[in-house]
Motif scaffolding. Sequence first.
Motif, PDB file in Angstrom:
ATOM      1  N   SER A  34      22.404  40.623  33.842  1.00 43.88           N
ATOM      2  CA  SER A  34      23.732  40.263  33.319  1.00 43.88           C
ATOM      3  C   SER A  34      24.275  41.341  32.390  1.00 43.88           C
ATOM      4  N   GLU A  35      23.393  42.132  31.825  1.00 47.52           N
ATOM      5  CA  GLU A  35      23.800  43.180  30.887  1.00 47.52           C
ATOM      6  C   GLU A  35      24.741  44.203  31.519  1.00 47.52           C
ATOM      7  N   HIS A  36      24.748  44.320  32.842  1.00 47.27           N
ATOM      8  CA  HIS A  36      25.631  45.274  33.515  1.00 47.27           C
ATOM      9  C   HIS A  36      27.016  44.695  33.823  1.00 47.27           C
ATOM     10  N   TYR A  37      27.178  43.414  33.666  1.00 49.91           N
ATOM     11  CA  TYR A  37      28.454  42.772  34.014  1.00 49.91           C
ATOM     12  C   TYR A  37      29.659  43.353  33.263  1.00 49.91           C
ATOM     13  N   PRO A  38      29.578  43.639  31.954  1.00 46.94           N
ATOM     14  CA  PRO A  38      30.744  44.229  31.271  1.00 46.94           C
ATOM     15  C   PRO A  38      31.196  45.551  31.891  1.00 46.94           C
TER      16      PRO A  38
ATOM     17  N   GLN B  52      33.143  44.724  35.053  1.00 48.21           N
ATOM     18  CA  GLN B  52      34.451  44.165  34.700  1.00 48.21           C
ATOM     19  C   GLN B  52      35.410  45.284  34.325  1.00 48.21           C
ATOM     20  N   THR B  53      34.931  46.244  33.534  1.00 48.58           N
ATOM     21  CA  THR B  53      35.777  47.354  33.092  1.00 48.58           C
ATOM     22  C   THR B  53      36.201  48.250  34.253  1.00 48.58           C
ATOM     23  N   VAL B  54      35.242  48.659  35.104  1.00 45.22           N
ATOM     24  CA  VAL B  54      35.616  49.571  36.188  1.00 45.22           C
ATOM     25  C   VAL B  54      36.491  48.883  37.230  1.00 45.22           C
TER      26      VAL B  54
ATOM     27  N   LYS C 187      42.144  48.794  39.168  1.00 42.59           N
ATOM     28  CA  LYS C 187      43.212  47.837  39.459  1.00 42.59           C
ATOM     29  C   LYS C 187      42.803  46.797  40.505  1.00 42.59           C
ATOM     30  N   ALA C 188      41.493  46.485  40.527  1.00 44.79           N
ATOM     31  CA  ALA C 188      40.968  45.431  41.405  1.00 44.79           C
ATOM     32  C   ALA C 188      40.925  44.090  40.679  1.00 44.79           C
ATOM     33  N   ALA C 189      41.133  44.124  39.355  1.00 37.90           N
ATOM     34  CA  ALA C 189      41.142  42.914  38.532  1.00 37.90           C
ATOM     35  C   ALA C 189      41.949  43.197  37.267  1.00 37.90           C
ATOM     36  N   ASP C 190      42.385  42.146  36.613  1.00 42.48           N
ATOM     37  CA  ASP C 190      43.109  42.293  35.348  1.00 42.48           C
ATOM     38  C   ASP C 190      42.129  42.642  34.227  1.00 42.48           C
ATOM     39  N   TRP C 191      42.629  43.349  33.208  1.00 44.58           N
ATOM     40  CA  TRP C 191      41.813  43.637  32.036  1.00 44.58           C
ATOM     41  C   TRP C 191      41.413  42.314  31.400  1.00 44.58           C
ATOM     42  N   GLY C 192      40.165  42.204  31.045  1.00 39.90           N
ATOM     43  CA  GLY C 192      39.672  40.990  30.404  1.00 39.90           C
ATOM     44  C   GLY C 192      39.313  39.877  31.367  1.00 39.90           C
ATOM     45  N   ALA C 193      39.584  40.076  32.663  1.00 35.06           N
ATOM     46  CA  ALA C 193      39.238  39.046  33.646  1.00 35.06           C
ATOM     47  C   ALA C 193      37.724  38.962  33.786  1.00 35.06           C
ATOM     48  N   ALA C 194      37.194  37.777  33.643  1.00 39.86           N
ATOM     49  CA  ALA C 194      35.745  37.587  33.750  1.00 39.86           C
ATOM     50  C   ALA C 194      35.288  37.782  35.188  1.00 39.86           C
TER      51      ALA C 194
ATOM     52  N   MET D  33      33.772  44.019  45.429  1.00 40.64           N
ATOM     53  CA  MET D  33      34.198  44.513  44.121  1.00 40.64           C
ATOM     54  C   MET D  33      35.686  44.866  44.104  1.00 40.64           C
ATOM     55  N   GLY D  34      36.253  45.145  45.283  1.00 46.93           N
ATOM     56  CA  GLY D  34      37.684  45.386  45.377  1.00 46.93           C
ATOM     57  C   GLY D  34      38.108  46.837  45.279  1.00 46.93           C
ATOM     58  N   PHE D  35      37.143  47.769  45.284  1.00 42.21           N
ATOM     59  CA  PHE D  35      37.512  49.184  45.276  1.00 42.21           C
ATOM     60  C   PHE D  35      36.421  50.000  45.960  1.00 42.21           C
ATOM     61  N   ASN D  36      36.821  51.120  46.553  1.00 39.11           N
ATOM     62  CA  ASN D  36      35.939  51.892  47.428  1.00 39.11           C
ATOM     63  C   ASN D  36      34.870  52.726  46.736  1.00 39.11           C
ATOM     64  N   GLN D  37      34.883  52.817  45.440  1.00 42.06           N
ATOM     65  CA  GLN D  37      33.884  53.629  44.728  1.00 42.06           C
ATOM     66  C   GLN D  37      32.772  52.783  44.103  1.00 42.06           C
TER      67      GLN D  37
END
Length: 190
Positions: free
Chosen positions: A65-69, A72-74, A79-86, A135-139
């Motif tokens: 779980s430590e990698h989740y933040p 979320q940031t990347v 632009k695959a998710a809103d800032w702060g979106a869990a 994840m919503g993005f190609n990288q």
Amino acid sequence: MKVLHINTAQLNELLVDEGRSVRSGIRKQPRENAVAVQALGLEGDEQADLTVHGGLSKAVYAYPSEHYPFWQTVRAQAKAADWGAALPPGSLGENLTLAGLLESQVWVGDILRFADCELVVSEPRFPCFKFNAVMGFNQAAKLMMQNGWCGFYLAVRQPGSLRPGEAFELLPGPREVGITELFRAKARRA
């Protein structure tokens, strides 16, 4: 160390490219109650491509779980998710969302002992195109490869059951091959 969430999924269609979809069990959802652990994985969980997921040595996939933040940031940066979106539990396709145990702290053969079952660390997970799609993005897969934040597969040593929030202990195995070391060695050859 504990299991924050236990996640499973049935096979469904996953859009991977414009107009192309594949069957996948990567979109895991958290379970609220105890889940049976059998030789081939968790009750109610399915994998589409058994050549790369599932089977005896890859019965259960664990992710810190430590990698989740970071994810979320990347995702927000891409632009695959809103800032702060869990990022919901199971978003990385993991069966077990763990707290307190990173890839750098486990070796092939280590045992995770729970109250009613035992799981053995078998190998790192290698991301595929489905990970990019979810994840919503190609990288996304490339970032996982660069960071070595791959999670790890577990074989079932002793069947039983698991509960969300359950603590476990780590019993050292032979400590000859670390998960991070094995992941990086295989990634260099890929």
